[in-house]
Write a protein that holds these residues in place. Sequence first.
Motif, PDB file in Angstrom:
ATOM      1  N   ARG A   1       0.846  -1.193   0.000  1.00 55.67           N
ATOM      2  CA  ARG A   1       0.000   0.000   0.000  1.00 55.67           C
ATOM      3  C   ARG A   1       0.883   1.245   0.000  1.00 55.67           C
ATOM      4  O   ARG A   1       2.102   1.163   0.100  1.00 55.67           O
ATOM      5  N   ALA A   2       0.234   2.395  -0.118  1.00 62.94           N
ATOM      6  CA  ALA A   2       0.958   3.672  -0.116  1.00 62.94           C
ATOM      7  C   ALA A   2       1.781   3.785   1.164  1.00 62.94           C
ATOM      8  O   ALA A   2       1.280   3.553   2.266  1.00 62.94           O
ATOM      9  N   GLY A   3       3.050   4.128   1.014  1.00 68.25           N
ATOM     10  CA  GLY A   3       3.924   4.273   2.166  1.00 68.25           C
ATOM     11  C   GLY A   3       4.661   3.010   2.543  1.00 68.25           C
ATOM     12  O   GLY A   3       5.536   3.042   3.424  1.00 68.25           O
ATOM     13  N   GLN A   4       4.344   1.885   1.924  1.00 66.94           N
ATOM     14  CA  GLN A   4       5.019   0.622   2.213  1.00 66.94           C
ATOM     15  C   GLN A   4       6.067   0.339   1.134  1.00 66.94           C
ATOM     16  O   GLN A   4       5.783   0.402  -0.060  1.00 66.94           O
ATOM     17  N   ALA A   5       7.277   0.010   1.572  1.00 65.10           N
ATOM     18  CA  ALA A   5       8.341  -0.317   0.622  1.00 65.10           C
ATOM     19  C   ALA A   5       8.092  -1.672  -0.033  1.00 65.10           C
ATOM     20  O   ALA A   5       8.350  -1.858  -1.222  1.00 65.10           O
ATOM     21  N   VAL A   6       7.619  -2.631   0.769  1.00 59.86           N
ATOM     22  CA  VAL A   6       7.299  -3.964   0.253  1.00 59.86           C
ATOM     23  C   VAL A   6       5.970  -4.402   0.847  1.00 59.86           C
ATOM     24  O   VAL A   6       5.487  -3.847   1.838  1.00 59.86           O
ATOM     25  N   SER A   7       5.378  -5.415   0.255  1.00 59.45           N
ATOM     26  CA  SER A   7       4.108  -5.936   0.757  1.00 59.45           C
ATOM     27  C   SER A   7       4.334  -6.749   2.027  1.00 59.45           C
ATOM     28  O   SER A   7       5.457  -7.213   2.300  1.00 59.45           O
ATOM     29  N   PRO A   8       3.283  -6.941   2.838  1.00 55.75           N
ATOM     30  CA  PRO A   8       3.416  -7.810   4.018  1.00 55.75           C
ATOM     31  C   PRO A   8       3.884  -9.209   3.649  1.00 55.75           C
ATOM     32  O   PRO A   8       4.645  -9.833   4.395  1.00 55.75           O
ATOM     33  N   SER A   9       3.441  -9.701   2.500  1.00 53.21           N
ATOM     34  CA  SER A   9       3.837 -11.035   2.059  1.00 53.21           C
ATOM     35  C   SER A   9       5.354 -11.152   1.928  1.00 53.21           C
ATOM     36  O   SER A   9       5.971 -12.089   2.460  1.00 53.21           O
ATOM     37  N   HIS A  10       5.975 -10.209   1.247  1.00 53.16           N
ATOM     38  CA  HIS A  10       7.423 -10.270   1.037  1.00 53.16           C
ATOM     39  C   HIS A  10       8.185  -9.979   2.324  1.00 53.16           C
ATOM     40  O   HIS A  10       9.245 -10.569   2.572  1.00 53.16           O
ATOM     41  N   HIS A  11       7.649  -9.084   3.146  1.00 49.86           N
ATOM     42  CA  HIS A  11       8.327  -8.748   4.399  1.00 49.86           C
ATOM     43  C   HIS A  11       8.362  -9.958   5.345  1.00 49.86           C
ATOM     44  O   HIS A  11       9.421 -10.288   5.905  1.00 49.86           O
ATOM     45  N   VAL A  12       7.224 -10.617   5.508  1.00 47.04           N
ATOM     46  CA  VAL A  12       7.161 -11.757   6.429  1.00 47.04           C
ATOM     47  C   VAL A  12       8.027 -12.909   5.927  1.00 47.04           C
ATOM     48  O   VAL A  12       8.694 -13.593   6.712  1.00 47.04           O
ATOM     49  N   GLU A  13       8.016 -13.123   4.617  1.00 41.68           N
ATOM     50  CA  GLU A  13       8.868 -14.187   4.072  1.00 41.68           C
ATOM     51  C   GLU A  13      10.341 -13.896   4.351  1.00 41.68           C
ATOM     52  O   GLU A  13      11.110 -14.795   4.709  1.00 41.68           O
ATOM     53  N   HIS A  14      10.740 -12.632   4.202  1.00 40.34           N
ATOM     54  CA  HIS A  14      12.122 -12.241   4.459  1.00 40.34           C
ATOM     55  C   HIS A  14      12.500 -12.509   5.920  1.00 40.34           C
ATOM     56  O   HIS A  14      13.626 -12.943   6.213  1.00 40.34           O
ATOM     57  N   VAL A  15      11.566 -12.292   6.821  1.00 39.98           N
ATOM     58  CA  VAL A  15      11.837 -12.468   8.250  1.00 39.98           C
ATOM     59  C   VAL A  15      11.842 -13.945   8.646  1.00 39.98           C
ATOM     60  O   VAL A  15      12.716 -14.398   9.398  1.00 39.98           O
TER      61      VAL A  15
END
Length: 399
Positions: free
Chosen positions: A243-257
Amino acid sequence: MRSDVAGGALLIGAAVLALVWANSPWADAYESLRSATFGPSKLHLHLSVETWAADGLLAVFFFIVGNELKQEFVHGELRDPRRALLPIVAALGGVVVPAGIFLVVNATAAGEEASGWGVPMATDIAFAVAVLAVVGRHLPVALRTFLLTLATVDDLCAVLVIAVAYTSHLSLPALGYAATGLLVFWWLQNGDDGAAVAVRRVVPGWLLFGVLAVGIWTAMHASGVHTTIAGVAMGMLMRTTPRAGQAVSPSHHVEHVLRPFSQVVALPVFALMAAGVALGGADGFWTSTITWGVVAGLVVGKIVGIFGASWLTARFTSAHLNPGLAWIDIAGVGVLGGVGFTVSLLIAELSYTDPAHLTDAKAAVLLASTTAAILAALVLGQRSRHYKAMAVRRREDAE
């Protein structure tokens, strides 16, 4: 730590260690470790270490798998329904044909032998992906996506079979709680209404979705359905568009973590707890119809079902194979589908009450899975060298 190759090597190494340990003079220590229990009894979660590894840690891996598939369905290879259909139908073929072969081999058995028809149905996605990562570094990404889709649908079928044919108690209220939790999970991920936005602003994401995920997992466990389904479902519900203001989606962020934890902790510990099958007592192993039903189902039935269903679907429908793949690649994945292991061992335990029959089934799963892994490594290793040579030629031509 995020590499499939490193994670695959750790997984296979842990499985070998478990098998050696379980058949060594220190086997009692191994059994004591994985049978040790802990957890809150009031929530019916006072479980063994082995169960926590299979139901808890493995759910993290399945969450990542579901999350990857969601990304592929929305942005990647599986956006085209004609390509998505092929691995789905292949999975169904890889479930039906092995079960049929097992029943044919055990058709004349007078006892409970035929009750293990579900044993050769399952492909162990964790081990299959590990083998593919280790031997197929230069294979197209589309082949890994094909395997992930196939193995996930395969596991869903296996879990449904366990719930219908091998589960004596299914709690509908608990299943309803899990479904409600998943709806809330989806709403909080994707909802744009004021309430959803307000909740996301007030509560930190790791706390909000972490607590909700634990609740969904607990309800799924109480329902009698294998908890890895909760992991896949939550992964498939992740939002893949920022969404606006997000560098990456929650999907990609959680996978990275989560991926490092999955690769270095969840999968190796799961393998260490699941792979330790004691092979003593299998005196009639080579003459048992259970043995040959499982081996034929996994080694022969999987490739016939997966490759045959794929080819027939592409031949007689609008579905088609990714142009970057060849049918020999799908044959290699079909052989790799014979790595049954964890879910196969689980179904074996649910199928047989006779210790001799159970030992035959477990030993057959090990033999068939090892054979399938070696054959798949030969086929896919050759294909990996082929694709590597193609890449080298393209670079030379470009220069």
